[in-house]
Structure formats: C-alpha cells, structure tokens
Design a protein around this motif. Structure first.
Motif, PDB file in Angstrom:
ATOM      1  N   ASN A  94       0.803  -1.221   0.000  1.00  0.00           N
ATOM      2  CA  ASN A  94       0.000   0.000   0.000  1.00  0.00           C
ATOM      3  C   ASN A  94       0.843   1.282   0.000  1.00  0.00           C
ATOM      4  O   ASN A  94       0.320   2.374   0.141  1.00  0.00           O
ATOM      5  CB  ASN A  94      -0.979   0.035   1.174  1.00  0.00           C
ATOM      6  N   LYS A  95       2.158   1.132  -0.162  1.00  0.00           N
ATOM      7  CA  LYS A  95       3.044   2.285  -0.250  1.00  0.00           C
ATOM      8  C   LYS A  95       3.395   2.526  -1.713  1.00  0.00           C
ATOM      9  O   LYS A  95       3.811   1.599  -2.413  1.00  0.00           O
ATOM     10  CB  LYS A  95       4.328   2.050   0.547  1.00  0.00           C
ATOM     11  N   ALA A  96       3.238   3.757  -2.157  1.00  0.00           N
ATOM     12  CA  ALA A  96       3.545   4.115  -3.533  1.00  0.00           C
ATOM     13  C   ALA A  96       4.761   5.030  -3.553  1.00  0.00           C
ATOM     14  O   ALA A  96       4.708   6.169  -3.073  1.00  0.00           O
ATOM     15  CB  ALA A  96       2.362   4.798  -4.190  1.00  0.00           C
ATOM     16  N   TYR A  97       5.870   4.500  -4.068  1.00  0.00           N
ATOM     17  CA  TYR A  97       7.087   5.284  -4.250  1.00  0.00           C
ATOM     18  C   TYR A  97       6.987   5.956  -5.610  1.00  0.00           C
ATOM     19  O   TYR A  97       6.957   5.295  -6.648  1.00  0.00           O
ATOM     20  CB  TYR A  97       8.294   4.362  -4.161  1.00  0.00           C
ATOM     21  N   GLY A  98       6.903   7.274  -5.609  1.00  0.00           N
ATOM     22  CA  GLY A  98       6.670   8.000  -6.843  1.00  0.00           C
ATOM     23  C   GLY A  98       7.871   8.027  -7.767  1.00  0.00           C
ATOM     24  O   GLY A  98       9.009   7.748  -7.365  1.00  0.00           O
ATOM     25  N   ALA A  99       7.617   8.368  -9.012  1.00  0.00           N
ATOM     26  CA  ALA A  99       8.663   8.444 -10.029  1.00  0.00           C
ATOM     27  C   ALA A  99       9.163   9.871 -10.178  1.00  0.00           C
ATOM     28  O   ALA A  99       8.413  10.838 -10.002  1.00  0.00           O
ATOM     29  CB  ALA A  99       8.135   7.938 -11.371  1.00  0.00           C
ATOM     30  N   SER A 100      10.445   9.987 -10.498  1.00  0.00           N
ATOM     31  CA  SER A 100      11.071  11.259 -10.849  1.00  0.00           C
ATOM     32  C   SER A 100      11.874  11.025 -12.117  1.00  0.00           C
ATOM     33  O   SER A 100      12.923  10.384 -12.086  1.00  0.00           O
ATOM     34  CB  SER A 100      11.977  11.745  -9.712  1.00  0.00           C
ATOM     35  N   PHE A 101      11.359  11.494 -13.242  1.00  0.00           N
ATOM     36  CA  PHE A 101      11.878  11.106 -14.546  1.00  0.00           C
ATOM     37  C   PHE A 101      13.161  11.844 -14.926  1.00  0.00           C
ATOM     38  O   PHE A 101      13.371  13.002 -14.557  1.00  0.00           O
ATOM     39  CB  PHE A 101      10.815  11.347 -15.622  1.00  0.00           C
ATOM     40  N   THR A 102      13.985  11.158 -15.698  1.00  0.00           N
ATOM     41  CA  THR A 102      15.247  11.715 -16.154  1.00  0.00           C
ATOM     42  C   THR A 102      15.030  12.853 -17.144  1.00  0.00           C
ATOM     43  O   THR A 102      15.640  13.922 -17.022  1.00  0.00           O
ATOM     44  CB  THR A 102      16.102  10.614 -16.820  1.00  0.00           C
ATOM     45  N   TYR A 103      14.154  12.632 -18.117  1.00  0.00           N
ATOM     46  CA  TYR A 103      13.989  13.603 -19.192  1.00  0.00           C
ATOM     47  C   TYR A 103      12.841  14.576 -18.909  1.00  0.00           C
ATOM     48  O   TYR A 103      11.776  14.165 -18.437  1.00  0.00           O
ATOM     49  CB  TYR A 103      13.742  12.885 -20.519  1.00  0.00           C
ATOM     50  N   PRO A 104      13.038  15.868 -19.218  1.00  0.00           N
ATOM     51  CA  PRO A 104      11.994  16.869 -18.956  1.00  0.00           C
ATOM     52  C   PRO A 104      10.665  16.541 -19.624  1.00  0.00           C
ATOM     53  O   PRO A 104       9.602  16.877 -19.079  1.00  0.00           O
ATOM     54  CB  PRO A 104      12.594  18.160 -19.530  1.00  0.00           C
ATOM     55  N   GLU A 105      10.712  15.884 -20.785  1.00  0.00           N
ATOM     56  CA  GLU A 105       9.474  15.588 -21.508  1.00  0.00           C
ATOM     57  C   GLU A 105       8.515  14.729 -20.686  1.00  0.00           C
ATOM     58  O   GLU A 105       7.299  14.806 -20.859  1.00  0.00           O
ATOM     59  CB  GLU A 105       9.792  14.878 -22.823  1.00  0.00           C
ATOM     60  N   ARG A 106       9.059  13.898 -19.801  1.00  0.00           N
ATOM     61  CA  ARG A 106       8.211  12.989 -19.029  1.00  0.00           C
ATOM     62  C   ARG A 106       8.030  13.413 -17.580  1.00  0.00           C
ATOM     63  O   ARG A 106       7.232  12.786 -16.856  1.00  0.00           O
ATOM     64  CB  ARG A 106       8.783  11.561 -19.091  1.00  0.00           C
ATOM     65  N   GLN A 107       8.724  14.428 -17.138  1.00  0.00           N
ATOM     66  CA  GLN A 107       8.689  14.774 -15.722  1.00  0.00           C
ATOM     67  C   GLN A 107       7.291  15.101 -15.175  1.00  0.00           C
ATOM     68  O   GLN A 107       7.002  14.765 -14.023  1.00  0.00           O
ATOM     69  CB  GLN A 107       9.674  15.915 -15.450  1.00  0.00           C
ATOM     70  N   PRO A 108       6.377  15.704 -15.942  1.00  0.00           N
ATOM     71  CA  PRO A 108       5.036  15.942 -15.393  1.00  0.00           C
ATOM     72  C   PRO A 108       4.254  14.666 -15.079  1.00  0.00           C
ATOM     73  O   PRO A 108       3.264  14.721 -14.337  1.00  0.00           O
ATOM     74  CB  PRO A 108       4.343  16.749 -16.506  1.00  0.00           C
ATOM     75  N   GLU A 109       4.668  13.532 -15.630  1.00  0.00           N
ATOM     76  CA  GLU A 109       3.965  12.287 -15.338  1.00  0.00           C
ATOM     77  C   GLU A 109       4.106  11.890 -13.867  1.00  0.00           C
ATOM     78  O   GLU A 109       3.180  11.302 -13.290  1.00  0.00           O
ATOM     79  CB  GLU A 109       4.511  11.144 -16.213  1.00  0.00           C
ATOM     80  N   GLY A 110       5.243  12.186 -13.268  1.00  0.00           N
ATOM     81  CA  GLY A 110       5.472  11.793 -11.877  1.00  0.00           C
ATOM     82  C   GLY A 110       4.397  12.311 -10.939  1.00  0.00           C
ATOM     83  O   GLY A 110       3.733  11.527 -10.233  1.00  0.00           O
ATOM     84  N   PRO A 111       4.159  13.633 -10.898  1.00  0.00           N
ATOM     85  CA  PRO A 111       3.091  14.163 -10.036  1.00  0.00           C
ATOM     86  C   PRO A 111       1.707  13.642 -10.399  1.00  0.00           C
ATOM     87  O   PRO A 111       0.869  13.437  -9.513  1.00  0.00           O
ATOM     88  CB  PRO A 111       3.188  15.679 -10.252  1.00  0.00           C
ATOM     89  N   ALA A 112       1.443  13.428 -11.688  1.00  0.00           N
ATOM     90  CA  ALA A 112       0.123  12.931 -12.104  1.00  0.00           C
ATOM     91  C   ALA A 112      -0.143  11.548 -11.518  1.00  0.00           C
ATOM     92  O   ALA A 112      -1.245  11.274 -11.015  1.00  0.00           O
ATOM     93  CB  ALA A 112       0.032  12.896 -13.629  1.00  0.00           C
ATOM     94  N   TYR A 113       0.849  10.679 -11.575  1.00  0.00           N
ATOM     95  CA  TYR A 113       0.670   9.345 -10.999  1.00  0.00           C
ATOM     96  C   TYR A 113       0.601   9.400  -9.479  1.00  0.00           C
ATOM     97  O   TYR A 113      -0.201   8.683  -8.859  1.00  0.00           O
ATOM     98  CB  TYR A 113       1.793   8.405 -11.466  1.00  0.00           C
ATOM     99  N   MET A 114       1.405  10.262  -8.854  1.00  0.00           N
ATOM    100  CA  MET A 114       1.334  10.371  -7.399  1.00  0.00           C
ATOM    101  C   MET A 114      -0.023  10.886  -6.943  1.00  0.00           C
ATOM    102  O   MET A 114      -0.552  10.453  -5.910  1.00  0.00           O
ATOM    103  CB  MET A 114       2.469  11.244  -6.875  1.00  0.00           C
ATOM    104  N   ASP A 115      -0.611  11.804  -7.704  1.00  0.00           N
ATOM    105  CA  ASP A 115      -1.969  12.262  -7.388  1.00  0.00           C
ATOM    106  C   ASP A 115      -2.954  11.103  -7.455  1.00  0.00           C
ATOM    107  O   ASP A 115      -3.843  10.980  -6.599  1.00  0.00           O
ATOM    108  CB  ASP A 115      -2.395  13.367  -8.361  1.00  0.00           C
ATOM    109  N   TRP A 116      -2.802  10.242  -8.477  1.00  0.00           N
ATOM    110  CA  TRP A 116      -3.713   9.100  -8.589  1.00  0.00           C
ATOM    111  C   TRP A 116      -3.542   8.163  -7.407  1.00  0.00           C
ATOM    112  O   TRP A 116      -4.527   7.703  -6.822  1.00  0.00           O
ATOM    113  CB  TRP A 116      -3.473   8.341  -9.901  1.00  0.00           C
ATOM    114  N   PHE A 117      -2.305   7.861  -7.046  1.00  0.00           N
ATOM    115  CA  PHE A 117      -2.057   6.991  -5.896  1.00  0.00           C
ATOM    116  C   PHE A 117      -2.711   7.567  -4.636  1.00  0.00           C
ATOM    117  O   PHE A 117      -3.388   6.861  -3.885  1.00  0.00           O
ATOM    118  CB  PHE A 117      -0.550   6.831  -5.651  1.00  0.00           C
ATOM    119  N   ARG A 118      -2.508   8.843  -4.425  1.00  0.00           N
ATOM    120  CA  ARG A 118      -3.047   9.497  -3.234  1.00  0.00           C
ATOM    121  C   ARG A 118      -4.575   9.445  -3.235  1.00  0.00           C
ATOM    122  O   ARG A 118      -5.197   9.134  -2.212  1.00  0.00           O
ATOM    123  CB  ARG A 118      -2.541  10.941  -3.190  1.00  0.00           C
TER     124      ARG A 118
END
Length: 281
Positions: A94-118
């Motif tokens: 039940n713990k979600a370790y969020g992503a922090s992407f290497t490339y700027p093109e994908r970096q907004p995905e990290g917060p989007a997925y963390m919002d879904w987990f939350r």
C-alpha cells in the motif's frame, strides 16, 4: 499464439498457479512520437494513435479475461508517454514510491501518478532521487531487482529499500536499447525470471546467474522486439506475439504464453510490461 497449453505425456514441470493481479493502465489517447529519448523513438516516422489505442485495448481485454482488477488513470494531453504506466511508480504494501523522470518531456507524469495513488488510498512517498518506477524496479518474491545505468539513479535503490523494507539488488544495464530493467528481465513468478545476458555488465550477470541458475535466457531477436517486456500472473504470461522462441521456452517450463501485438507502442519504446503497473496493497 494460442492461450491453451498442450503438454505431451513426457513433459514434466512444476504446476504453475495463476494469481489474480491488480494493475494500473493508461489509455494511449494522446500517444505519438514527437521527441526522441530512447533508441526506439524516431519523430520522423509516422504514428497511428487510433491503432495504438486498439492494440492497447487488446491488452486490456486480455487482462480482464484473466480476471485481473484493472484500474485506469486518465491520460493527459501533451504527455504521449503516459501510456507506459509502469514508469509511474512502484507500489508495495500500500506504499507508492513516486517516479522522478530523467527527461523533462516525461517529468510531469510523476506528479500525475502520485496524485492518482493518493486519491486511491495509497501512502505516497515522493522521491528525492531520480527513478522511473517499475521500469527499473521488479519484485521477485521478497526481493526487488533494481536497474541503473540509463534512467534510474542507484541512490533511488537505497531510497526504495528504506521505504519498502525489502532487499534491493542493484543491476547495471549497459545496452542503450534496453534502458529500463523491464526490457531486459521478465518476472515469471516469485522465484523465476527470464533475462537477456547482453543487457548487463559482468558483475550484474554474476548476481543473476547465482540467484537464478534456472532462468530462461532470452534470444537477442526476441529481446529486440521487447519480448521480455512481459507480464505474468504466475502461469499466464502476456508477451509480444512475435517473441516466438520466448513463447517456446515458456511452454517448456509449464507457463501459458499469450501473445499480443503492441507494435505501434513499440515505436515509443514500450511493450506489455511498460503499459502495466502492478498495485500491491
């Protein structure tokens, strides 16, 4: 590729037991290739979003037929790689370790997925270190195999170990075509894997050979179409339909390979596992 397993009377292997999976997926409504951040991507080649959606739907339908509990995250316009849900984080206990992407093109995905987990009741751990979720973190039994070399920083392995309380084993990737661990290793069940030898450095190969002496060794040709980027419930293994030798090897070991064509999503550098993030409560 048939979903039926036919064994000759002489075939002997352990009984494989399917375990119901709970997964997160993202429909590729905005999929295209407009930048290049891996060797598979070429913006000069045309992409067909509708074809990507229909191929993804076939994968979704297979999961439903297998009895999986499939959750969906809403795609976001301008994030064409969001379909590769596996990169959105790593979820365990039940713990979600969020992503922090290497490339700027994908970096907004990290917060989007963390919002879904939350929003869906997971305990979210925002990352301090660069990591790309289940792209580089694979659970095998109680151990997490963790990739580094191209995308995830090795410091993220220590961070995940502290959050998960699991042993995390670092493996170094050396072939840029296999830039995420889930392109070079397939987890088949709690004790068995398949992998591509040429994707790893010598020290990592030593680890894999010692821990998994009975592993399936994939061919270069199957790996080249991301045949190892597959997803298993312990018996049924959903794989690239063109990975014919991997199919044969799986059948010989008592698994039930199920082929799917994700050739359009391969243009972005992803396959079955890339589209599949496991949710472990």
């Amino acid at each position: 590729m048939s979903t039926n397993l036919q064994d000759s009377p002489m075939t002997e292997h352990p009984v494989r037991t399917p375990i119901k999976r709970t997964v997160l997926m993202c429909k590729p409504e905005y999929f295209t290739v407009v930048y290049r951040i891996n060797p598979w991507m070429n913006p000069a080649l045309p992409t067909d979003t509708s074809l990507a959606v229909s191929q993804w739907q076939a994968l979704y339908d297979i999961y439903i037929e297998l009895g999986f509990d499939v959750h969906l995250i809403d795609p976001i316009d301008g994030l064409p790689d969001m379909v590769y849900a596996a990169n959105g984080g790593f979820v365990i206990d039940n713990k979600a370790y969020g992503a922090s992407f290497t490339y700027p093109e994908r970096q907004p995905e990290g917060p989007a997925y963390m919002d879904w987990f939350r929003d869906n009741g997971f305990e979210v751990h925002a990352p301090r270190e660069i990591n790309e979720g289940e792209g580089d973190f694979l659970l095998v039994g109680d151990v997490i195999l963790a990739g580094t070399g191209f995308r995830s920083d090795s410091n993220s392995h220590e961070e995940l170990a502290a959050i998960s309380g699991r042993e995390v084993i670092t493996l170094k990737l050396v072939n840029p075509s296999f830039y995420h661990l889930d392109t070079a290793i397939a987890v088949l069940d709690d004790t068995n894997i398949a992998y591509l030898r040429s994707a790893f450095d010598a020290a990592s190969l030593d680890i894999l050979e010692a821990r998994y002496p009975d592993a399936i060794i994939a061919t270069e040709s199957d790996a080249a179409i991301l045949g190892l980027n597959s997803y298993s419930d312990g018996y049924n293994v959903v794989i690239a339909s063109r990975a014919t030798d991997f199919e044969r090897q799986l059948r010989e070991r008592g698994y039930n390979p199920i082929g799917v064509d994700l050739s359009e999503l391969l243009l972005g550098g992803g396959g079955v596992k890339c589209c599949t993030l496991e949710l472990r409560r």
